[in-house]
Design a protein around this motif. Structure first.
Motif, mmCIF file in Angstrom:
data_model
loop_
_atom_site.group_PDB
_atom_site.id
_atom_site.type_symbol
_atom_site.label_atom_id
_atom_site.label_comp_id
_atom_site.label_asym_id
_atom_site.label_seq_id
_atom_site.Cartn_x
_atom_site.Cartn_y
_atom_site.Cartn_z
ATOM 1 N N VAL A 166 23.093 86.744 26.757
ATOM 2 C CA VAL A 166 21.717 86.369 27.116
ATOM 3 C C VAL A 166 21.358 86.899 28.513
ATOM 4 C CG1 VAL A 166 20.243 84.380 27.664
ATOM 5 C CG2 VAL A 166 21.592 84.400 25.561
ATOM 6 N N GLN A 167 22.326 86.801 29.438
ATOM 7 C CA GLN A 167 22.046 87.257 30.806
ATOM 8 C C GLN A 167 22.508 88.700 31.032
ATOM 9 O OE1 GLN A 167 23.055 85.423 35.209
ATOM 10 N NE2 GLN A 167 22.440 84.025 33.626
ATOM 11 N N LYS A 175 16.690 86.309 27.700
ATOM 12 C CA LYS A 175 16.278 86.663 29.072
ATOM 13 C C LYS A 175 15.538 88.015 29.110
ATOM 14 C CE LYS A 175 18.451 83.375 31.882
ATOM 15 N NZ LYS A 175 19.659 82.725 31.373
ATOM 16 N N ASN A 217 21.934 81.349 20.560
ATOM 17 C CA ASN A 217 23.284 80.799 20.459
ATOM 18 C C ASN A 217 23.396 79.797 19.310
ATOM 19 O OD1 ASN A 217 24.490 82.296 22.510
ATOM 20 N ND2 ASN A 217 23.751 80.893 24.093
ATOM 21 N N ASP A 232 27.997 85.704 24.385
ATOM 22 C CA ASP A 232 26.669 85.288 24.826
ATOM 23 C C ASP A 232 26.211 86.308 25.866
ATOM 24 O OD1 ASP A 232 24.504 84.245 26.158
ATOM 25 O OD2 ASP A 232 25.263 82.184 26.204
ATOM 26 N N PHE A 251 27.608 78.734 30.550
ATOM 27 C CA PHE A 251 26.261 78.210 30.306
ATOM 28 C C PHE A 251 25.714 78.866 29.045
ATOM 29 C CE2 PHE A 251 21.698 77.873 30.430
ATOM 30 C CZ PHE A 251 21.533 76.537 30.769
ATOM 31 N N HIS A 252 25.341 78.032 28.072
ATOM 32 C CA HIS A 252 24.849 78.577 26.805
ATOM 33 C C HIS A 252 23.496 78.040 26.389
ATOM 34 C CE1 HIS A 252 28.644 80.634 26.332
ATOM 35 N NE2 HIS A 252 29.295 79.506 26.485
ATOM 36 N N GLU A 275 30.567 84.206 27.634
ATOM 37 C CA GLU A 275 29.706 85.183 28.309
ATOM 38 C C GLU A 275 30.620 86.298 28.840
ATOM 39 O OE1 GLU A 275 27.145 82.734 31.277
ATOM 40 O OE2 GLU A 275 28.621 81.395 30.384
ATOM 41 N N SER A 313 14.507 82.342 22.399
ATOM 42 C CA SER A 313 15.175 81.952 23.643
ATOM 43 C C SER A 313 16.680 82.139 23.498
ATOM 44 C CB SER A 313 14.882 80.488 23.970
ATOM 45 O OG SER A 313 15.522 79.656 23.021
ATOM 46 N N GLY A 314 17.360 81.994 24.610
ATOM 47 C CA GLY A 314 18.803 82.130 24.612
ATOM 48 C C GLY A 314 19.491 81.012 23.846
ATOM 49 N N ALA A 315 19.033 79.795 24.075
ATOM 50 C CA ALA A 315 19.644 78.665 23.374
ATOM 51 C C ALA A 315 19.502 78.841 21.868
ATOM 52 C CB ALA A 315 18.993 77.354 23.819
HETATM 53 C C1 LIG Z 1 19.817 81.532 30.413
HETATM 54 C C2 LIG Z 1 20.985 81.533 29.532
HETATM 55 C C3 LIG Z 1 20.989 80.835 28.311
HETATM 56 C C4 LIG Z 1 19.848 79.959 27.879
HETATM 57 O O1 LIG Z 1 18.691 80.689 27.620
HETATM 58 P P1 LIG Z 1 17.309 79.915 27.345
HETATM 59 O O2 LIG Z 1 16.349 81.020 27.048
HETATM 60 O O3 LIG Z 1 16.977 79.159 28.605
HETATM 61 O O4 LIG Z 1 17.525 79.010 26.216
HETATM 62 C C5 LIG Z 1 22.091 80.958 27.498
HETATM 63 N N1 LIG Z 1 23.149 81.701 27.852
HETATM 64 C C6 LIG Z 1 23.187 82.381 29.010
HETATM 65 C C7 LIG Z 1 24.385 83.210 29.336
HETATM 66 C C8 LIG Z 1 22.113 82.313 29.899
HETATM 67 O O5 LIG Z 1 22.161 82.973 31.050
#
Ligand SMILES: *Cc1c(COP(=O)(O)O)cnc(C)c1O
Length: 401
Positions: free
Chosen positions: A226-227, A253, A114, A224, A139-140, A191, A109-111
Protein backbone atom coordinates in the motif's frame (compact mmCIF):
# COMPACT_ATOMS: atom_id res chain seq x y z
CA UNK A 1 -5.74 35.38 2.75
CA UNK A 2 -4.92 33.00 -0.12
CA UNK A 3 -6.88 33.47 -3.35
CA UNK A 4 -8.20 29.89 -3.09
CA UNK A 5 -9.52 30.39 0.46
CA UNK A 6 -13.04 31.48 1.28
CA UNK A 7 -12.37 31.75 5.03
CA UNK A 8 -9.57 31.78 7.54
CA UNK A 9 -8.06 28.65 9.11
CA UNK A 10 -9.61 29.53 12.47
CA UNK A 11 -13.09 29.83 10.94
CA UNK A 12 -12.72 26.37 9.37
CA UNK A 13 -11.47 24.98 12.69
CA UNK A 14 -14.58 26.35 14.43
CA UNK A 15 -16.80 24.68 11.85
CA UNK A 16 -15.01 21.35 12.38
CA UNK A 17 -15.51 21.65 16.13
CA UNK A 18 -19.24 21.87 15.52
CA UNK A 19 -19.74 19.33 12.74
CA UNK A 20 -16.80 16.90 12.35
CA UNK A 21 -16.09 13.93 14.64
CA UNK A 22 -12.80 14.68 16.39
CA UNK A 23 -11.11 11.31 15.74
CA UNK A 24 -8.01 12.94 14.24
CA UNK A 25 -5.41 15.16 15.85
CA UNK A 26 -5.08 17.97 13.30
CA UNK A 27 -2.58 20.80 12.90
CA UNK A 28 -4.35 24.17 13.27
CA UNK A 29 -4.07 25.02 9.59
CA UNK A 30 -6.52 24.80 6.71
CA UNK A 31 -4.84 23.92 3.42
CA UNK A 32 -6.46 25.36 0.31
CA UNK A 33 -4.36 24.51 -2.74
CA UNK A 34 -1.27 22.66 -3.85
CA UNK A 35 1.10 22.32 -6.77
CA UNK A 36 3.81 19.68 -6.94
CA UNK A 37 5.69 19.63 -3.64
CA UNK A 38 4.20 22.93 -2.48
CA UNK A 39 0.96 23.54 -0.63
CA UNK A 40 -0.65 26.77 0.59
CA UNK A 41 -2.74 27.46 3.68
CA UNK A 42 -5.78 29.72 3.95
CA UNK A 43 -3.56 32.57 5.14
CA UNK A 44 -1.45 32.33 1.99
CA UNK A 45 1.63 30.76 3.62
CA UNK A 46 3.49 28.33 1.34
CA UNK A 47 4.91 25.03 2.62
CA UNK A 48 7.39 22.63 1.08
CA UNK A 49 5.51 19.35 1.49
CA UNK A 50 7.70 16.27 1.90
CA UNK A 51 4.78 14.19 3.11
CA UNK A 52 2.21 15.06 0.45
CA UNK A 53 -1.14 13.43 1.06
CA UNK A 54 0.33 10.98 3.63
CA UNK A 55 2.20 9.35 0.77
CA UNK A 56 -0.87 9.19 -1.48
CA UNK A 57 0.23 12.12 -3.64
CA UNK A 58 3.06 10.16 -5.24
CA UNK A 59 3.42 12.91 -7.91
CA UNK A 60 2.87 15.78 -5.48
CA UNK A 61 -0.22 17.96 -5.46
CA UNK A 62 -2.46 18.23 -8.52
CA UNK A 63 -0.12 16.62 -11.10
CA UNK A 64 -1.20 18.13 -14.44
CA UNK A 65 -1.64 14.89 -16.44
CA UNK A 66 -3.67 13.30 -13.65
CA UNK A 67 -5.83 16.43 -13.39
CA UNK A 68 -6.38 16.40 -17.15
CA UNK A 69 -7.22 12.67 -17.23
CA UNK A 70 -9.82 13.16 -14.48
CA UNK A 71 -11.28 16.18 -16.27
CA UNK A 72 -11.60 14.20 -19.51
CA UNK A 73 -13.09 11.16 -17.81
CA UNK A 74 -15.56 13.03 -15.62
CA UNK A 75 -17.51 14.31 -18.61
CA UNK A 76 -17.93 10.78 -20.06
CA UNK A 77 -18.54 8.42 -17.12
CA UNK A 78 -18.12 9.02 -13.39
CA UNK A 79 -19.24 5.69 -12.02
CA UNK A 80 -20.21 2.35 -13.49
CA UNK A 81 -20.93 -0.67 -11.30
CA UNK A 82 -18.90 -3.84 -11.71
CA UNK A 83 -21.79 -5.56 -13.47
CA UNK A 84 -20.45 -3.97 -16.67
CA UNK A 85 -17.07 -3.61 -18.34
CA UNK A 86 -15.19 -0.35 -18.75
CA UNK A 87 -12.13 0.35 -20.86
CA UNK A 88 -10.47 2.29 -18.05
CA UNK A 89 -10.53 -0.63 -15.57
CA UNK A 90 -9.15 -3.05 -18.15
CA UNK A 91 -6.39 -0.65 -19.16
CA UNK A 92 -5.30 0.06 -15.59
CA UNK A 93 -5.34 -3.64 -14.65
CA UNK A 94 -3.17 -4.40 -17.68
CA UNK A 95 -0.73 -1.60 -16.84
CA UNK A 96 -0.36 -2.80 -13.23
CA UNK A 97 -0.04 -6.43 -14.26
CA UNK A 98 2.62 -5.83 -16.91
CA UNK A 99 4.71 -3.85 -14.40
CA UNK A 100 3.98 -6.35 -11.64
CA UNK A 101 2.15 -9.62 -12.12
CA UNK A 102 -1.18 -11.40 -12.18
CA UNK A 103 -4.75 -10.16 -12.13
CA UNK A 104 -6.34 -7.25 -10.29
CA UNK A 105 -9.32 -6.67 -8.03
CA UNK A 106 -10.09 -2.99 -7.41
CA UNK A 107 -11.36 -1.27 -4.28
CA UNK A 108 -10.95 2.14 -2.67
CA UNK A 109 -8.40 1.97 0.11
CA UNK A 110 -5.50 0.08 1.59
CA UNK A 111 -7.53 -1.57 4.30
CA UNK A 112 -10.02 -2.76 1.74
CA UNK A 113 -7.25 -4.17 -0.45
CA UNK A 114 -5.86 -6.09 2.53
CA UNK A 115 -9.35 -7.35 3.42
CA UNK A 116 -9.58 -8.76 -0.09
CA UNK A 117 -6.18 -10.44 0.28
CA UNK A 118 -7.07 -12.00 3.63
CA UNK A 119 -10.39 -13.24 2.25
CA UNK A 120 -8.61 -14.65 -0.81
CA UNK A 121 -6.13 -16.51 1.40
CA UNK A 122 -8.93 -18.11 3.42
CA UNK A 123 -11.00 -18.89 0.31
CA UNK A 124 -7.97 -20.43 -1.35
CA UNK A 125 -7.33 -22.75 1.60
CA UNK A 126 -9.91 -25.47 1.09
CA UNK A 127 -8.47 -27.54 3.92
CA UNK A 128 -9.74 -25.29 6.70
CA UNK A 129 -6.61 -23.22 7.07
CA UNK A 130 -7.44 -19.78 8.47
CA UNK A 131 -4.49 -18.37 10.43
CA UNK A 132 -2.60 -15.32 9.20
CA UNK A 133 0.89 -14.43 10.41
CA UNK A 134 1.76 -10.73 10.43
CA UNK A 135 4.62 -8.80 12.01
CA UNK A 136 5.33 -6.57 14.99
CA UNK A 137 5.25 -2.88 14.11
CA UNK A 138 3.21 -3.58 11.00
CA UNK A 139 0.36 -1.44 9.76
CA UNK A 140 -2.36 -2.87 7.54
CA UNK A 141 -5.39 -0.65 8.09
CA UNK A 142 -8.29 0.07 10.43
CA UNK A 143 -11.06 -2.35 9.50
CA UNK A 144 -11.48 -5.22 11.96
CA UNK A 145 -9.46 -7.75 9.97
CA UNK A 146 -6.71 -5.30 9.04
CA UNK A 147 -6.43 -3.69 12.46
CA UNK A 148 -6.15 -7.20 13.89
CA UNK A 149 -3.37 -7.91 11.39
CA UNK A 150 -1.72 -4.67 12.54
CA UNK A 151 0.50 -5.94 15.34
CA UNK A 152 0.69 -2.79 17.44
CA UNK A 153 -1.25 -2.95 20.73
CA UNK A 154 -2.04 0.79 20.67
CA UNK A 155 -4.33 0.24 17.67
CA UNK A 156 -6.29 -2.51 19.45
CA UNK A 157 -7.16 -0.76 22.70
CA UNK A 158 -10.86 -0.99 23.53
CA UNK A 159 -11.81 -2.75 20.29
CA UNK A 160 -11.88 -6.39 21.37
CA UNK A 161 -12.72 -9.07 20.66
CA UNK A 162 -10.62 -8.87 17.51
CA UNK A 163 -10.90 -11.21 14.53
CA UNK A 164 -9.77 -14.75 15.31
CA UNK A 165 -6.77 -16.38 13.68
CA UNK A 166 -4.05 -13.73 13.67
CA UNK A 167 -0.54 -14.40 14.99
CA UNK A 168 2.35 -11.96 15.30
CA UNK A 169 5.95 -12.71 14.45
CA UNK A 170 9.00 -10.52 14.92
CA UNK A 171 10.23 -8.52 11.96
CA UNK A 172 13.53 -9.77 10.52
CA UNK A 173 13.30 -12.95 12.58
CA UNK A 174 12.58 -16.06 10.52
CA UNK A 175 12.68 -18.30 13.56
CA UNK A 176 9.77 -16.44 15.12
CA UNK A 177 7.77 -17.14 11.94
CA UNK A 178 8.71 -20.82 11.90
CA UNK A 179 7.47 -21.14 15.48
CA UNK A 180 4.03 -19.82 14.53
CA UNK A 181 3.57 -21.71 11.27
CA UNK A 182 1.30 -24.74 11.45
CA UNK A 183 -1.14 -26.68 9.31
CA UNK A 184 -3.80 -24.04 9.97
CA UNK A 185 -1.75 -21.14 8.56
CA UNK A 186 -3.16 -19.80 5.29
CA UNK A 187 -1.00 -16.69 4.80
CA UNK A 188 2.02 -14.68 5.80
CA UNK A 189 1.30 -10.95 5.47
CA UNK A 190 4.09 -8.37 5.45
CA UNK A 191 5.00 -4.91 4.19
CA UNK A 192 8.18 -5.20 2.06
CA UNK A 193 9.30 -2.05 3.89
CA UNK A 194 7.34 -1.25 7.05
CA UNK A 195 5.98 2.29 6.76
CA UNK A 196 4.02 3.47 9.81
CA UNK A 197 6.27 1.24 11.94
CA UNK A 198 9.19 3.56 11.22
CA UNK A 199 10.56 2.71 7.73
CA UNK A 200 11.91 -0.72 8.66
CA UNK A 201 13.87 -2.38 5.88
CA UNK A 202 14.05 -6.18 5.77
CA UNK A 203 17.46 -7.64 6.48
CA UNK A 204 19.23 -9.58 3.71
CA UNK A 205 17.52 -12.87 3.03
CA UNK A 206 14.51 -12.24 5.28
CA UNK A 207 11.89 -11.93 2.52
CA UNK A 208 13.55 -14.84 0.65
CA UNK A 209 13.23 -16.85 3.83
CA UNK A 210 9.53 -16.00 4.10
CA UNK A 211 9.03 -17.04 0.49
CA UNK A 212 10.61 -20.39 1.27
CA UNK A 213 8.59 -20.90 4.45
CA UNK A 214 5.35 -20.04 2.65
CA UNK A 215 6.14 -22.55 -0.11
CA UNK A 216 7.14 -25.29 2.29
CA UNK A 217 4.06 -24.81 4.43
CA UNK A 218 1.50 -24.38 1.66
CA UNK A 219 0.41 -20.87 2.54
CA UNK A 220 0.23 -17.65 0.57
CA UNK A 221 2.83 -14.91 0.82
CA UNK A 222 1.03 -11.55 0.78
CA UNK A 223 2.94 -8.28 0.45
CA UNK A 224 1.15 -5.19 1.65
CA UNK A 225 2.48 -2.72 -0.92
CA UNK A 226 0.00 0.00 0.00
CA UNK A 227 2.83 2.40 0.87
CA UNK A 228 5.60 0.93 -1.30
CA UNK A 229 3.78 0.73 -4.65
CA UNK A 230 3.98 2.98 -7.72
CA UNK A 231 7.69 3.63 -7.67
CA UNK A 232 7.90 4.68 -4.03
CA UNK A 233 11.04 2.57 -3.47
CA UNK A 234 12.58 3.24 -6.91
CA UNK A 235 10.98 0.25 -8.64
CA UNK A 236 7.31 -0.08 -9.56
CA UNK A 237 6.70 -2.30 -6.55
CA UNK A 238 8.68 -2.82 -3.37
CA UNK A 239 9.10 -6.55 -3.92
CA UNK A 240 11.22 -5.79 -7.00
CA UNK A 241 13.86 -4.22 -4.72
CA UNK A 242 14.36 -7.53 -2.97
CA UNK A 243 13.91 -10.06 -5.78
CA UNK A 244 11.12 -11.91 -3.97
CA UNK A 245 7.76 -12.26 -5.64
CA UNK A 246 4.71 -12.59 -3.42
CA UNK A 247 1.59 -14.54 -4.38
CA UNK A 248 -0.60 -11.55 -3.64
CA UNK A 249 0.11 -7.84 -3.29
CA UNK A 250 -2.10 -5.01 -2.17
CA UNK A 251 -1.87 -1.44 -3.45
CA UNK A 252 -3.44 1.86 -2.44
CA UNK A 253 -2.06 5.25 -1.29
CA UNK A 254 -0.21 6.46 -4.44
CA UNK A 255 -1.83 4.00 -6.83
CA UNK A 256 -4.08 6.63 -8.44
CA UNK A 257 -1.92 9.71 -7.91
CA UNK A 258 -3.90 10.94 -4.90
CA UNK A 259 -7.40 9.81 -5.91
CA UNK A 260 -8.91 7.25 -3.54
CA UNK A 261 -8.24 3.78 -4.94
CA UNK A 262 -6.96 0.40 -3.87
CA UNK A 263 -6.14 -2.85 -5.62
CA UNK A 264 -5.20 -6.40 -4.89
CA UNK A 265 -3.15 -8.30 -7.45
CA UNK A 266 -2.72 -12.04 -7.25
CA UNK A 267 -0.95 -14.61 -9.38
CA UNK A 268 -3.23 -15.87 -12.14
CA UNK A 269 -3.63 -19.29 -10.51
CA UNK A 270 -5.25 -17.78 -7.40
CA UNK A 271 -7.64 -15.42 -9.22
CA UNK A 272 -10.49 -17.97 -9.49
CA UNK A 273 -10.55 -18.31 -5.68
CA UNK A 274 -12.22 -14.91 -5.42
CA UNK A 275 -15.23 -16.33 -7.18
CA UNK A 276 -18.34 -14.35 -8.16
CA UNK A 277 -20.47 -13.49 -5.16
CA UNK A 278 -17.67 -13.85 -2.60
CA UNK A 279 -16.30 -10.34 -2.60
CA UNK A 280 -17.12 -6.95 -4.07
CA UNK A 281 -16.68 -3.20 -3.72
CA UNK A 282 -19.34 -0.88 -5.12
CA UNK A 283 -16.99 1.95 -6.03
CA UNK A 284 -14.03 -0.33 -6.79
CA UNK A 285 -12.42 0.25 -10.16
CA UNK A 286 -14.57 3.27 -10.96
CA UNK A 287 -13.62 5.12 -14.16
CA UNK A 288 -12.43 8.28 -12.40
CA UNK A 289 -9.95 6.44 -10.18
CA UNK A 290 -8.83 4.23 -13.07
CA UNK A 291 -8.21 7.25 -15.34
CA UNK A 292 -6.18 8.85 -12.56
CA UNK A 293 -4.18 5.63 -12.08
CA UNK A 294 -3.41 5.32 -15.78
CA UNK A 295 -2.20 8.93 -15.93
CA UNK A 296 -0.06 8.34 -12.83
CA UNK A 297 1.75 5.43 -14.47
CA UNK A 298 2.19 7.40 -17.71
CA UNK A 299 3.65 10.36 -15.83
CA UNK A 300 6.11 8.21 -13.88
CA UNK A 301 7.25 6.63 -17.13
CA UNK A 302 7.35 9.69 -19.39
CA UNK A 303 9.18 11.80 -16.80
CA UNK A 304 11.68 9.11 -15.80
CA UNK A 305 10.57 9.30 -12.18
CA UNK A 306 11.86 5.90 -11.08
CA UNK A 307 15.35 7.20 -11.87
CA UNK A 308 14.61 10.52 -10.18
CA UNK A 309 13.37 8.65 -7.12
CA UNK A 310 16.72 6.86 -6.82
CA UNK A 311 18.75 10.02 -7.48
CA UNK A 312 16.83 12.04 -4.89
CA UNK A 313 17.10 9.15 -2.46
CA UNK A 314 20.89 9.25 -2.80
CA UNK A 315 20.80 13.01 -2.30
CA UNK A 316 18.79 12.69 0.93
CA UNK A 317 21.21 10.05 2.13
CA UNK A 318 24.27 12.25 1.45
CA UNK A 319 22.74 15.21 3.35
CA UNK A 320 21.45 13.12 6.23
CA UNK A 321 24.60 11.01 6.68
CA UNK A 322 26.48 14.27 7.18
CA UNK A 323 23.93 15.42 9.76
CA UNK A 324 24.03 12.05 11.51
CA UNK A 325 27.81 12.25 11.94
CA UNK A 326 27.33 15.70 13.49
CA UNK A 327 24.42 14.89 15.81
CA UNK A 328 24.48 11.80 18.06
CA UNK A 329 20.71 12.12 18.68
CA UNK A 330 20.30 10.72 15.16
CA UNK A 331 20.78 7.02 15.85
CA UNK A 332 19.91 5.51 12.48
CA UNK A 333 18.94 6.43 8.92
CA UNK A 334 16.60 4.08 7.07
CA UNK A 335 16.15 5.13 3.47
CA UNK A 336 14.63 3.27 0.54
CA UNK A 337 13.76 5.38 -2.50
CA UNK A 338 11.35 8.09 -1.43
CA UNK A 339 10.83 6.53 2.00
CA UNK A 340 13.07 8.33 4.43
CA UNK A 341 13.21 7.42 8.11
CA UNK A 342 15.39 9.28 10.61
CA UNK A 343 15.53 7.50 13.96
CA UNK A 344 16.19 9.77 16.94
CA UNK A 345 17.17 8.90 20.49
CA UNK A 346 14.42 11.32 21.62
CA UNK A 347 10.73 11.78 20.69
CA UNK A 348 10.40 12.91 17.07
CA UNK A 349 6.99 14.61 17.34
CA UNK A 350 8.34 18.09 18.23
CA UNK A 351 10.17 18.15 14.89
CA UNK A 352 6.87 18.37 13.02
CA UNK A 353 5.74 21.71 14.51
CA UNK A 354 9.27 23.12 14.36
CA UNK A 355 9.53 22.29 10.65
CA UNK A 356 6.03 23.60 9.98
CA UNK A 357 6.98 26.98 11.49
CA UNK A 358 9.81 27.08 8.97
CA UNK A 359 7.56 26.15 6.06
CA UNK A 360 8.30 22.42 5.80
CA UNK A 361 5.76 19.61 6.18
CA UNK A 362 7.04 16.27 7.49
CA UNK A 363 5.70 13.40 9.61
CA UNK A 364 6.68 11.75 12.86
CA UNK A 365 5.91 8.07 13.35
CA UNK A 366 6.60 5.31 15.85
CA UNK A 367 7.44 7.83 18.62
CA UNK A 368 11.04 8.49 17.64
CA UNK A 369 11.15 8.44 13.84
CA UNK A 370 11.00 11.42 11.48
CA UNK A 371 9.40 10.17 8.28
CA UNK A 372 9.40 11.71 4.82
CA UNK A 373 7.44 10.35 1.86
CA UNK A 374 8.37 12.92 -0.79
CA UNK A 375 6.82 12.98 -4.23
CA UNK A 376 8.75 11.03 -6.88
CA UNK A 377 9.21 14.29 -8.83
CA UNK A 378 10.78 16.23 -5.95
CA UNK A 379 13.66 18.39 -7.25
CA UNK A 380 17.30 18.56 -6.06
CA UNK A 381 16.70 22.16 -4.88
CA UNK A 382 13.71 21.03 -2.82
CA UNK A 383 15.70 18.19 -1.27
CA UNK A 384 18.51 20.60 -0.38
CA UNK A 385 16.13 23.16 1.10
CA UNK A 386 14.26 20.53 3.13
CA UNK A 387 17.47 19.03 4.49
CA UNK A 388 18.69 22.47 5.52
CA UNK A 389 15.48 23.10 7.49
CA UNK A 390 15.64 19.61 8.99
CA UNK A 391 19.25 20.19 10.03
CA UNK A 392 18.33 23.45 11.79
CA UNK A 393 15.43 21.79 13.58
CA UNK A 394 17.27 18.64 14.70
CA UNK A 395 20.26 20.74 15.86
CA UNK A 396 17.84 22.81 17.93
CA UNK A 397 16.30 19.64 19.39
CA UNK A 398 19.75 18.30 20.25
CA UNK A 399 20.59 21.55 22.07
CA UNK A 400 17.36 21.38 24.10
CA UNK A 401 18.41 18.00 25.50
C1 LIG B 1 -1.80 3.40 4.81
C2 LIG B 1 -1.59 1.95 4.84
C3 LIG B 1 -2.67 1.05 4.93
C4 LIG B 1 -4.09 1.51 5.11
O1 LIG B 1 -4.57 2.19 4.00
P1 LIG B 1 -5.99 2.94 4.08
O2 LIG B 1 -6.17 3.47 2.69
O3 LIG B 1 -5.86 4.02 5.12
O4 LIG B 1 -6.99 1.95 4.45
C5 LIG B 1 -2.40 -0.30 4.87
N1 LIG B 1 -1.15 -0.76 4.74
C6 LIG B 1 -0.09 0.06 4.65
C7 LIG B 1 1.27 -0.51 4.49
C8 LIG B 1 -0.27 1.45 4.71
O5 LIG B 1 0.78 2.26 4.64
Amino acid sequence: MDSAATRSSSQTIQQFEQFVIPNYRRYPISLVRGEGSYVWDAEGKRYLDLFPGWGCNILGHCPPRVVKAIQDQVTRLIHIPNTWYTEAQGDFAEMLSTRGFGKAFFCNSGAEANEAAIKLARLHARDGRYKVISFENSFHGRTFATVTATAQPKYHEGLGPLLAGFRYAQHNDLESVEKLLDRETCAILIEPVQGEGGINIPSDGFLQGLRKLADENGCLLIFDEVQTCMGRTGTWFGYQQFGVQPDVMTLAKGVAGGVAAGAMLCKNEFAPDLRPGMHASTFGGNPLAMAAGIATIQTIEEDGLLANCQAMSDRFRAHLEKLKSELPIITELRIKGMMVGIELSIPSTPAVAKCMERGLLINATHDTVIRLLPALNVTPEQVDEACEILATVVREMAKEQ
